[in-house]
Design a protein around this motif. Structure first.
Motif, PDB file in Angstrom:
ATOM      1  N   MET A   1      45.594  31.361  49.818  1.00 56.18           N
ATOM      2  CA  MET A   1      44.847  32.362  50.555  1.00 56.18           C
ATOM      3  C   MET A   1      45.822  33.430  51.045  1.00 56.18           C
ATOM      4  N   PHE A   2      45.479  34.668  50.733  1.00 56.09           N
ATOM      5  CA  PHE A   2      46.302  35.806  51.103  1.00 56.09           C
ATOM      6  C   PHE A   2      45.447  36.834  51.825  1.00 56.09           C
ATOM      7  N   GLN A   3      46.100  37.768  52.472  1.00 56.68           N
ATOM      8  CA  GLN A   3      45.392  38.963  52.916  1.00 56.68           C
ATOM      9  C   GLN A   3      44.668  39.529  51.701  1.00 56.68           C
ATOM     10  N   LYS A   4      43.425  39.933  51.875  1.00 55.68           N
ATOM     11  CA  LYS A   4      42.604  40.332  50.726  1.00 55.68           C
ATOM     12  C   LYS A   4      43.276  41.422  49.892  1.00 55.68           C
ATOM     13  N   GLU A   5      43.937  42.351  50.560  1.00 55.11           N
ATOM     14  CA  GLU A   5      44.604  43.442  49.851  1.00 55.11           C
ATOM     15  C   GLU A   5      45.664  42.907  48.888  1.00 55.11           C
ATOM     16  N   VAL A   6      46.429  41.912  49.321  1.00 57.27           N
ATOM     17  CA  VAL A   6      47.479  41.330  48.477  1.00 57.27           C
ATOM     18  C   VAL A   6      46.853  40.521  47.346  1.00 57.27           C
ATOM     19  N   ALA A   7      45.809  39.749  47.664  1.00 53.95           N
ATOM     20  CA  ALA A   7      45.112  38.969  46.640  1.00 53.95           C
ATOM     21  C   ALA A   7      44.543  39.879  45.549  1.00 53.95           C
ATOM     22  N   GLU A   8      43.962  41.005  45.963  1.00 55.96           N
ATOM     23  CA  GLU A   8      43.398  41.949  44.988  1.00 55.96           C
ATOM     24  C   GLU A   8      44.487  42.593  44.148  1.00 55.96           C
ATOM     25  N   ARG A   9      45.617  42.914  44.772  1.00 55.00           N
ATOM     26  CA  ARG A   9      46.727  43.500  44.015  1.00 55.00           C
ATOM     27  C   ARG A   9      47.248  42.521  42.963  1.00 55.00           C
ATOM     28  N   ALA A  10      47.371  41.271  43.354  1.00 57.73           N
ATOM     29  CA  ALA A  10      47.883  40.262  42.425  1.00 57.73           C
ATOM     30  C   ALA A  10      46.956  40.080  41.226  1.00 57.73           C
ATOM     31  N   ALA A  11      45.649  40.265  41.445  1.00 57.85           N
ATOM     32  CA  ALA A  11      44.662  40.001  40.389  1.00 57.85           C
ATOM     33  C   ALA A  11      44.201  41.249  39.643  1.00 57.85           C
ATOM     34  N   SER A  12      44.579  42.436  40.105  1.00 50.84           N
ATOM     35  CA  SER A  12      44.004  43.669  39.544  1.00 50.84           C
ATOM     36  C   SER A  12      44.525  43.982  38.140  1.00 50.84           C
ATOM     37  N   LYS A  13      43.695  44.693  37.390  1.00 48.41           N
ATOM     38  CA  LYS A  13      44.032  45.088  36.019  1.00 48.41           C
ATOM     39  C   LYS A  13      44.411  46.561  35.968  1.00 48.41           C
ATOM     40  N   GLU A  14      45.004  46.944  34.834  1.00 51.31           N
ATOM     41  CA  GLU A  14      45.407  48.349  34.678  1.00 51.31           C
ATOM     42  C   GLU A  14      44.211  49.280  34.872  1.00 51.31           C
ATOM     43  N   GLY A  15      44.471  50.424  35.463  1.00 52.57           N
ATOM     44  CA  GLY A  15      43.410  51.379  35.756  1.00 52.57           C
ATOM     45  C   GLY A  15      42.916  51.276  37.187  1.00 52.57           C
TER      46      GLY A  15
END
Length: 250
Positions: free
Chosen positions: A127-141
């Motif tokens: 569990m991470f701060q949502k912003e960090v979790a989203e960055r880790a999982a995000s795709k190009e674009g």
């Protein structure tokens, strides 16, 4: 009992439904060794420390929490490591899974530390701060796609599993949280060397508003920079495209 220390970014999970969801995700994996990072008050620990056939350890920086957990759960007596996760040595000689409600003030550093151990860590559930979790999982674009996204996803498949409301913690943090799962890839992208790949990615995103041609011009010969790919910004390049470019670096 124990006190909460803001200086250590302590927000302890109290929602039993969320705890059970995380434990369910963990039980989907096969492993013999498990490290929990930041057990705090033991919300997760009490459910996972007695998993059958599992060698369990937990790392906790806060001495008060170490003493509290040792007193409340005698089974943990020799399983608690009192130090910062960022400074610890590998806790097992064999491969191990990592789980935790990670301290938000060092969550990005935790992911980079795990990359140092990637050969020995097949799975991370955290569990991470949502912003960090989203960055880790995000795709190009994506607007949040960056160094963390590329370097973590070069080695792991990242799944964003679910959101966690700040009301699920004591005290409630000012930010939302997210749980992600990292599973190590069986095949890595083809790059010239790991060092070249990391240097290229970090250099490209260091000036993410510029085109690749301007951001990474120091790493390529002038003739190579004429290629159309260098007219794009770093956030539009896939991991495979970054990897392929390493073979054209000086």
């Amino acid at each position: 009992m124990y006190t909460l220390k803001k200086s250590l970014g302590q927000h302890f999970l109290k929602d039993e439904n969320i705890i059970q969801k995380i434990v369910t995700v963990l039980k989907q994996e096969q492993f013999e060794c498990l490290l929990e990072v930041g057990p705090g008050g033991g919300a997760l620990t009490k459910h996972i420390m007695e998993l059958p056939g599992v060698d369990f350890k937990a790392v906790e920086l806060d001495e008060e929490k170490v003493n509290y957990l040792s007193g409340k759960y005698p089974l943990l007596k020799d399983k608690l490591i009192h130090r910062s996760f960022l400074d610890m040595d590998k806790p097992f000689a064999e491969p191990f899974v990592v789980i935790g409600n990670f301290p938000y003030n060092i969550s990005t550093q935790i992911l980079f530390k795990l990359l140092e151990w990637k050969e020995d860590v097949p799975c991370v559930i955290g569990m991470f701060q949502k912003e960090v979790a989203e960055r880790a999982a995000s795709k190009e674009g994506s607007k949040v796609y960056g160094v963390l996204s590329v370097l973590v996803q070069a080695y792991y498949t990242v799944e964003y599993l679910f959101d966690v409301s700040n009301n699920c913690f004591d005290p409630p943090p000012k930010v939302q949280s997210g749980v992600i799962r990292l599973r190590r890839k069986t095949a890595l992208p083809a790059f010239r060397s790991e060092r070249a790949f990391w240097v290229l990615v970090k250099t490209a995103f260091n000036q993410r508003r510029k085109t690749m041609r301007n951001a990474v011009k120091s790493l390529f010969d002038t003739e190579v920079l004429k290629d159309e790919i260098f007219s794009r910004r770093a956030e539009t390049l896939s991991i495979e495209e970054f990897a392929a470019l390493t073979f054209r670096m000086k």
